[in-house]
Design a protein around this motif. Sequence first.
Motif, PDB file in Angstrom:
ATOM      1  N   ARG A  35      -7.672  -0.613  13.380  1.00 30.19           N
ATOM      2  CA  ARG A  35      -7.932  -0.449  11.941  1.00 30.19           C
ATOM      3  C   ARG A  35      -6.694  -0.007  11.182  1.00 30.19           C
ATOM      4  O   ARG A  35      -6.429  -0.472  10.087  1.00 30.19           O
ATOM      5  CB  ARG A  35      -9.055   0.583  11.741  1.00 30.19           C
ATOM      6  N   ASN A  36      -5.929   0.896  11.743  1.00 31.03           N
ATOM      7  CA  ASN A  36      -4.737   1.387  11.050  1.00 31.03           C
ATOM      8  C   ASN A  36      -3.513   1.024  11.883  1.00 31.03           C
ATOM      9  O   ASN A  36      -3.123   1.756  12.786  1.00 31.03           O
ATOM     10  CB  ASN A  36      -4.817   2.901  10.846  1.00 31.03           C
ATOM     11  N   VAL A  37      -2.947  -0.114  11.569  1.00 39.00           N
ATOM     12  CA  VAL A  37      -1.804  -0.596  12.332  1.00 39.00           C
ATOM     13  C   VAL A  37      -0.541  -0.356  11.518  1.00 39.00           C
ATOM     14  O   VAL A  37      -0.455  -0.722  10.349  1.00 39.00           O
ATOM     15  CB  VAL A  37      -1.942  -2.100  12.641  1.00 39.00           C
ATOM     16  N   ALA A  38       0.433   0.276  12.128  1.00 38.20           N
ATOM     17  CA  ALA A  38       1.730   0.479  11.490  1.00 38.20           C
ATOM     18  C   ALA A  38       2.798  -0.071  12.419  1.00 38.20           C
ATOM     19  O   ALA A  38       2.564  -0.250  13.615  1.00 38.20           O
ATOM     20  CB  ALA A  38       1.961   1.965  11.208  1.00 38.20           C
ATOM     21  N   PRO A  39       3.970  -0.365  11.911  1.00 33.06           N
ATOM     22  CA  PRO A  39       5.008  -0.965  12.763  1.00 33.06           C
ATOM     23  C   PRO A  39       5.361  -0.134  13.982  1.00 33.06           C
ATOM     24  O   PRO A  39       5.797  -0.667  14.990  1.00 33.06           O
ATOM     25  CB  PRO A  39       6.200  -1.080  11.810  1.00 33.06           C
ATOM     26  N   THR A  40       5.176   1.185  13.925  1.00 36.88           N
ATOM     27  CA  THR A  40       5.618   2.028  15.049  1.00 36.88           C
ATOM     28  C   THR A  40       4.465   2.668  15.812  1.00 36.88           C
ATOM     29  O   THR A  40       4.697   3.393  16.755  1.00 36.88           O
ATOM     30  CB  THR A  40       6.540   3.143  14.517  1.00 36.88           C
ATOM     31  N   ARG A  41       3.205   2.435  15.418  1.00 38.07           N
ATOM     32  CA  ARG A  41       2.102   3.067  16.130  1.00 38.07           C
ATOM     33  C   ARG A  41       0.822   2.249  15.957  1.00 38.07           C
ATOM     34  O   ARG A  41       0.709   1.405  15.085  1.00 38.07           O
ATOM     35  CB  ARG A  41       1.858   4.487  15.604  1.00 38.07           C
ATOM     36  N   LYS A  42      -0.136   2.536  16.834  1.00 36.98           N
ATOM     37  CA  LYS A  42      -1.441   1.909  16.763  1.00 36.98           C
ATOM     38  C   LYS A  42      -2.499   3.004  16.806  1.00 36.98           C
ATOM     39  O   LYS A  42      -2.409   3.936  17.592  1.00 36.98           O
ATOM     40  CB  LYS A  42      -1.655   0.939  17.927  1.00 36.98           C
ATOM     41  N   ALA A 189      -8.406 -13.163   3.667  1.00 39.66           N
ATOM     42  CA  ALA A 189      -7.175 -13.541   2.957  1.00 39.66           C
ATOM     43  C   ALA A 189      -6.758 -12.451   1.977  1.00 39.66           C
ATOM     44  O   ALA A 189      -5.567 -12.106   1.871  1.00 39.66           O
ATOM     45  CB  ALA A 189      -7.385 -14.865   2.223  1.00 39.66           C
ATOM     46  N   ASN A 190      -7.718 -11.895   1.271  1.00 39.52           N
ATOM     47  CA  ASN A 190      -7.438 -10.828   0.306  1.00 39.52           C
ATOM     48  C   ASN A 190      -6.879  -9.597   1.015  1.00 39.52           C
ATOM     49  O   ASN A 190      -5.891  -8.994   0.570  1.00 39.52           O
ATOM     50  CB  ASN A 190      -8.719 -10.485  -0.453  1.00 39.52           C
ATOM     51  N   LEU A 191      -7.484  -9.232   2.150  1.00 39.25           N
ATOM     52  CA  LEU A 191      -6.990  -8.073   2.906  1.00 39.25           C
ATOM     53  C   LEU A 191      -5.566  -8.299   3.402  1.00 39.25           C
ATOM     54  O   LEU A 191      -4.723  -7.380   3.351  1.00 39.25           O
ATOM     55  CB  LEU A 191      -7.921  -7.803   4.086  1.00 39.25           C
ATOM     56  N   LEU A 192      -5.286  -9.506   3.887  1.00 41.64           N
ATOM     57  CA  LEU A 192      -3.945  -9.806   4.380  1.00 41.64           C
ATOM     58  C   LEU A 192      -2.925  -9.773   3.243  1.00 41.64           C
ATOM     59  O   LEU A 192      -1.804  -9.269   3.416  1.00 41.64           O
ATOM     60  CB  LEU A 192      -3.934 -11.168   5.064  1.00 41.64           C
ATOM     61  N   GLU A 193      -3.303 -10.318   2.098  1.00 43.20           N
ATOM     62  CA  GLU A 193      -2.384 -10.307   0.956  1.00 43.20           C
ATOM     63  C   GLU A 193      -2.116  -8.874   0.499  1.00 43.20           C
ATOM     64  O   GLU A 193      -0.980  -8.521   0.161  1.00 43.20           O
ATOM     65  CB  GLU A 193      -2.956 -11.141  -0.189  1.00 43.20           C
ATOM     66  N   GLN A 194      -3.156  -8.041   0.468  1.00 46.25           N
ATOM     67  CA  GLN A 194      -2.969  -6.648   0.049  1.00 46.25           C
ATOM     68  C   GLN A 194      -2.052  -5.895   1.013  1.00 46.25           C
ATOM     69  O   GLN A 194      -1.221  -5.080   0.586  1.00 46.25           O
ATOM     70  CB  GLN A 194      -4.326  -5.947  -0.031  1.00 46.25           C
ATOM     71  N   ALA A 195      -2.222  -6.153   2.310  1.00 50.17           N
ATOM     72  CA  ALA A 195      -1.403  -5.448   3.305  1.00 50.17           C
ATOM     73  C   ALA A 195       0.027  -5.950   3.329  1.00 50.17           C
ATOM     74  O   ALA A 195       0.955  -5.215   3.684  1.00 50.17           O
ATOM     75  CB  ALA A 195      -2.038  -5.603   4.684  1.00 50.17           C
ATOM     76  N   GLY A 196       0.216  -7.217   2.946  1.00 49.86           N
ATOM     77  CA  GLY A 196       1.557  -7.789   2.985  1.00 49.86           C
ATOM     78  C   GLY A 196       2.118  -7.754   4.393  1.00 49.86           C
ATOM     79  O   GLY A 196       1.421  -8.038   5.360  1.00 49.86           O
ATOM     80  N   THR A 197       3.373  -7.378   4.526  1.00 50.82           N
ATOM     81  CA  THR A 197       4.017  -7.306   5.846  1.00 50.82           C
ATOM     82  C   THR A 197       4.086  -5.870   6.378  1.00 50.82           C
ATOM     83  O   THR A 197       4.769  -5.603   7.359  1.00 50.82           O
ATOM     84  CB  THR A 197       5.441  -7.877   5.762  1.00 50.82           C
ATOM     85  N   SER A 198       3.331  -4.963   5.735  1.00 50.74           N
ATOM     86  CA  SER A 198       3.459  -3.542   6.077  1.00 50.74           C
ATOM     87  C   SER A 198       3.016  -3.224   7.498  1.00 50.74           C
ATOM     88  O   SER A 198       3.430  -2.203   8.061  1.00 50.74           O
ATOM     89  CB  SER A 198       2.652  -2.689   5.089  1.00 50.74           C
TER      90      SER A 198
END
Length: 517
Positions: A35-42, A189-198
């Motif tokens: 649910r909360n994915v960040a580039p350095t942690r899961k 699609a909306n969720l992916l667009e909101q998250a962008g590449t974060s």
Amino acid sequence: MSAINEDTSVKQHTITINGKVLPYVARAGHLVAYRNVAPTRKSGAEAAVFYTSYTRDALPKENRPVTFLWNGGPGSASIWLHMGSWGPKRLKSDAPNMPDPTKQPESFPFEDNAISLLDKSDIVFVDPPGTGLSTAIAPLKNKDLWGTDIDAQVVADFITAYINKFNRQSSPKYLYGESYGGIRTPIVANLLEQAGTSHYMPDLSGKPAKVLAGFILNSPLVNYNTSCEMTRGRSSCEGYIPSYAMVADYLKKSTKRGTKTQEQYLAELRTFARTTFKDTLTTYFDPSNYLQPKDSDAWSTFAGSTQGKAVLDQLEAYTGISTEYSAMYFNFIPAFYEQTLIPGSVLGRYDGRMMVPDSNSPDKDADSYINLAFLNQLKTYFPDFVNYKFKGAYQPLNDEPRYIWKWARIDSDVDSRPQSITDIQAVLTFNPDSKILILHGYEDIATSGFQTELDLEGAGLISRIPVKWFEGGHMIYNTESSRAPLKQTLDDYYALPTQDALGSSSASVSASALQLH
């Protein structure tokens, strides 16, 4: 968490498409959606999502699209798309032909798919939790993930996990949803667009990351609140009239079409539905329940008048339903139509051209005709073709979610039926160049194409999003005559740089016309 293996099976294959031999890799396995994915942690593990992918790994990833596909339900695995549509192999069910409508065939011809999308895009078939081999991760249960918004969030989180695992940050990304996928896909699609590449992991290639190029909706429902089937008469069946008429034409219960092409006839049917049908309905029937007249005496008087008889005769000429029946139920919902048009038979909801005797048991209705053969094929397909072996049962259709599904959206305080129109609008706000395409079958009376057009029209999107029509039902790709034009439409879609170049939906096209473009 340690018990979840995210390794995949691997098997090398080749496929010939348009005379070219293309190598690709088949994989199957699970990925954990967080649910909360960040580039350095899961954190926040939600589900182990089962997927099957077909990729051409030798191509530069920044130029190679990847398309994520799912069916609907809610409660359906991706088996129908996987085994019937755009994968490297396909079952030839040859809709609407039913050699014995009293039985479910145990098999269909299984063959290389000459119109696979692998020449245009890598493809990933996704099974939401509780379907296929996908499951929630404790302490969550599958039922905790059965809701309009949480379902879409899990699918979006899976896509992020896939992108990071296979380094697809720079690839053009597409979504493809069927049926209830018309609700799920725009929300994802909306969720992916909101998250962008974060939530992307760093891409060591240094290529620019991409979020979403667009999405395709196959036989979608985009608003439950305007579907006369879902609301049981609390909305007009105006959007279903063209589909009823196309079914009546195919089954020779109507001669109204004459020598017109399907495209020409559809234009005529739209006009009839918008004018004569709608005007009569809104004049005499209660908008809180369109199955009941506002004033029974006034309706009876009109139905018996010269003008009223002319309207009922016209409705019968188009739909095949007798004037006697339509005088009682002018705004008939799909279930009425399926059980009434051909005495002694019940039409398919997914494909009105298919029918079974009304003496068939419920598990042998027209909509279930392909189920046994598809599931039988999948049992041997995974170990033989994808090199994936599993214990337990693959769940193709799970009925449980529909009884406990949380329909209300997060921003709604009522348990209302969902719609995804606002998500489509949000996607276009984030990404005005997003490519969106909608495909419908003429004889689909589960999700009517004209109702989709009305929904888009009401939101001011009808000139922005093309709606393409083909001979066939809900699973258009099971109709042999429509497979080549469908493939051409998708080829054109992937080739075009922006949605604006794709054209508007104002001119629907028939299967025969599309073969020329």
